[in-house]
Design an enzyme around this catalytic site. Structure first.
Site, mmCIF file in Angstrom:
data_model
loop_
_atom_site.group_PDB
_atom_site.id
_atom_site.type_symbol
_atom_site.label_atom_id
_atom_site.label_comp_id
_atom_site.label_asym_id
_atom_site.label_seq_id
_atom_site.Cartn_x
_atom_site.Cartn_y
_atom_site.Cartn_z
ATOM 1 N N CYS A 181 -15.345 -87.064 71.709
ATOM 2 C CA CYS A 181 -16.361 -86.613 72.656
ATOM 3 C C CYS A 181 -17.649 -88.047 72.508
ATOM 4 C CB CYS A 181 -16.245 -85.355 72.604
ATOM 5 S SG CYS A 181 -17.201 -84.646 71.148
ATOM 6 N N HIS A 568 -19.489 -80.676 69.835
ATOM 7 C CA HIS A 568 -19.195 -80.608 70.732
ATOM 8 C C HIS A 568 -20.372 -81.186 71.559
ATOM 9 C CE1 HIS A 568 -16.418 -81.847 74.199
ATOM 10 N NE2 HIS A 568 -17.323 -81.383 74.947
#
Length: 724
Positions: A181, A568
């Site tokens: 990510c 994330h």
């Protein structure tokens, strides 16, 4: 069997259901588990309304959610239903309802922790459970650590293919290849930087830049593909940072610096090789080589910074100018930021006069705290002059008109007093009572305002910061003493010195990295600074000579988590297209904001600047990390003139257009094949129980399944939509 949960006379139904689900997981019947979970989880959730079956339904719901950890789809199906369910349980006010509320809130926190990066979806849910107990991180990890269906998440990818179309936004996501990510968020931010994207897409077919060519192909597919998401595997392998470990989370800022440096050096090398080939093929004597032209990275992200060091002994000043592609901004100590908030964001022109007219005590008290107040300052029209408190205007700020109004008011008061003496006593007492009530209400309102102002002032003193605070701290002079003393050549010795930094040239795209990760010597680990930072929509960058350059915010990469090695990344961005130069008198006023988007791997959704501003206030672990600002057209020498032709997407070369066309045809064929496979699978299912997903009602068999784009609730994406 799951339908039996609603049977009030049934005993141990939940245990039978959970045992059956465990048995299916043991023999790896994942396709059945996924189908059943997505088809029935909303119905199980609806049974929490009824106390007589609440316990069994809650047990089944917890098992279904905590084992469905390969994808967020099951949890996202419940998001619209959670706030009304919480409100209903609170209204019920029973021991059973209270216990269910606590467990439901714990379950929601676990799922939000497991699948971060959806602030637009989670805000209503977090608002609904804000007054309930928040479990600590150890408890959350304990609940999530129970046995899921499989530890190999990639095994689930092919079991339940989705028939999805491109997102309603028209934008395309990037598939997460396993903790990638950090790459996806940076690539989406670069793609949304339209000037840079156009520069990459205009690259000719025969060039000597292999990495830039792969980036061109990636950008072209993001622009023209019909798929909901594409894989960045080829570009990731070509741009891989050598010291990164595969499959682990990395720092997106570090990757961005490495990527821009690679692209810059590759273009420089290619240019030198082309020049040498031309000279060797030319029969004429070699001419003096022309001065190297700036690379694409230098044109888009390159700025210049001047560092001056002044010896405090001989007062000699040495200066050095360097190029930069991003600025790393450290967090200043709290006391350095106190009471500097009014200068930390750009105020609209109509607000400046109002601020100057306020009394000193009011000028120090912000109207709001945190990102919402910052958005009010950045967006014009949010604070019209009509809402200014007249009581806060001083005699000079009000002017002669104010004095005339006060005189008229005094005359009216005298006349009113004369009339009151002639009124009957009863009416006078009634009006006196009314005046007392109004006075008491005014006193209460005044006390409330003072309390809010004190709270705002306390938060201000606690270290509330803005981006410009960090920029000013970066540019503030630094004393070089003790172990950091400077070697002065005229003095031929180490001397105390003062170091000053200033920006001599601003880039077209200004990249700011907020240094949130610091090394803790006590724990010997990198810790994250979770302080909220106000992000202005319009930033005026101070340059050398007292000049300023206006920049518009175009992308924000957010890190969710407490460590640089985990968490994330996702990205807010808007189209950074060139716009006309602002008219005279509106240079400091932000233009109307364009449409914002939220890029979270394969999922792309509409968003807003308000969501960007308030993400940390709703989710404390989600903090802005890398910011992209675009130079306002007409502000600098490097800014290109705006034209309709410049806004259009460049024409792609033949090979690239053919590759995209073939892939789009292949995608349509895949859709057709998956549709046949899914139809065959569903036809093979038993007729009872039916597979409709009514939330709180049983449907007849002849009604068919309810409408909807997909089991994912219409969010878009495909079967690769996994967040690791």
């Amino acid at each position: 069997m799951i339908d039996w949960v609603s049977w009030p006379l049934g005993k141990n139904i939940d245990k039978w259901i959970i045992a059956l689900l465990k048995g299916l997981a043991a023999v790896k019947k994942f396709s059945i588990l996924i189908e059943v979970s997505l088809a029935k989880i909303e119905k199980v959730f609806s049974k929490l309304l009824y106390p007589i079956v609440r316990g069994a339904a809650l047990s089944v719901l917890k098992y279904m959610l905590l084992t469905f950890q390969h994808s967020h789809e099951a949890f996202h199906l419940l998001l619209p239903h959670i706030p009304p369910m919480v409100a209903s349980l609170v209204k019920e006010d029973s021991n059973s309802g209270t216990s269910c509320l606590e467990q439901l809130a714990e379950l929601v926190h676990c799922m939000v922790f497991r699948f971060p990066g959806f602030p637009d979806l989670y805000e209503p849910v977090m608002e609904a459970i804000k007054d309930l107990h928040v479990p600590n991180e150890d408890r959350i990890k304990q609940l999530l650590g129970q046995d899921a269906w499989t530890s190999q998440k990639s095994e689930l990818a092919g079991f339940y293919p989705r028939l999805m179309a491109k997102s309603d936004t028209g934008k395309i996501g990037l598939i997460n290849l396993g903790n990638t990510c950090y790459v996806n968020s940076i690539l989406q931010a670069l793609f949304m930087a339209s000037d840079f994207r156009h520069c990459v897409l205009r690259l000719t077919e025969n060039n000597s830049q292999p990495l830039m060519t792969k980036l061109q192909w990636l950008f072209a597919f993001l622009e023209h593909s019909q798929r909901p998401a594409i894989s960045p595997e080829n570009f990731l392998s070509a741009s891989w940072t050598p010291w990164f470990s595969p499959g682990t989370q990395q720092d997106c800022s570090e990757y961005l610096k490495y990527l821009l440096d690679r692209l810059h050096e590759e273009e420089k090398t290619g240019t030198r090789i082309c020049q040498k080939l031309k000279q060797s093929s030319s029969p004429s004597p070699p001419e003096e080589p022309p001065s190297p032209s700036p690379t694409s990275v230098e044109k888009m992200f390159g700025g210049k910074i001047v560092t001056r060091i002044r010896c405090l002994h001989c007062l000699n000043v040495s200066s050095r100018e360097e190029a930069f592609t991003d600025l790393s901004l450290a967090f200043p100590p709290t006391e350095r930021c106190g009471r500097r908030r009014l200068g930390s964001v750009m105020l609209p022109a109509e607000d400046v006069g109002v601020r100057e007219a306020l009394s000193p005590s009011q000028a120090q008290v912000p109207s709001r705290v945190g990102p919402r107040r910052q958005r009010k300052h950045c967006v014009p029209g949010d604070a019209p002059a009509a809402v200014v408190d007249i009581e806060g205007l001083g005699p000079q700020g009000a002017g002669a008109q104010s004095s005339g109004e006060e005189k008229v008011e005094r005359e009216e008061e005298v006349e009113e007093e004369g009339r009151e003496e002639e009124r009957p006593r009863e009416q006078e007492e009634e009006e006196e009572g009314k005046e007392k009530k109004e006075a008491a209400a005014e006193e209460k309102e005044k006390a409330q305002k003072e309390k809010e102002a004190e709270t705002a002032e306390e938060k201000e003193e606690d270290g509330s910061r803005s981006v410009l605070d960090l920029v000013n701290y970066f540019l503030s002079p630094e004393r070089l003493t003790a172990e950091n003393r400077y070697y002065c050549e005229p003095c031929a010795s180490l001397q105390d010195a003062e170091k000053a930094v200033e920006l001599s040239q601003g880039p077209r795209y200004l990249i700011l990295t907020l240094l949130r990760f610091s090394f803790d010597l006590r724990s010997m680990r990198r810790r994250k600074i979770l302080d909220d930072v106000c992000i202005p929509l319009l930033l005026r960058l101070p340059l050398a000579g007292g000049r300023g350059q206006a920049y518009d915010l175009c992308s924000v990469v957010v890190h969710s988590g407490v460590s640089s090695e985990s968490g994330h990344y996702y990205c807010y961005a808007r189209e950074g297209a060139a716009r006309p130069a602002p008219s005279l008198g509106a240079a400091d006023r932000p233009e109307p904001e364009n449409q914002w988007y939220l890029f979270n791997d394969t999922r792309v959704s509409f968003s807003s600047f308000e969501s960007v501003s308030n993400v940390t206030s709703f989710f404390p672990k989600d903090t802005a990390y890398v910011l992209f600002y675009r130079q306002r057209p007409g502000e600098g020498s490097e800014a290109e003139p705006s034209s309709p032709r410049g806004r259009a997407e460049p024409t792609l070369h033949k090979d690239l257009m053919e590759a995209i066309s073939k892939d789009n045809i292949l995608y349509l064929q895949e859709q057709e094949k998956e549709a046949r496979s899914r139809a065959a699978y569903i036809s093979a299912l038993p007729a009872s129980p039916h597979w409709g997903r009514g939330f709180d009602e049983d449907k007849d068999e002849d009604e068919g399944s309810p409408g909807g784009c997909s089991p994912a609730g219409g969010n878009g994406g495909d079967f690769h939509r996994l967040v690791f």
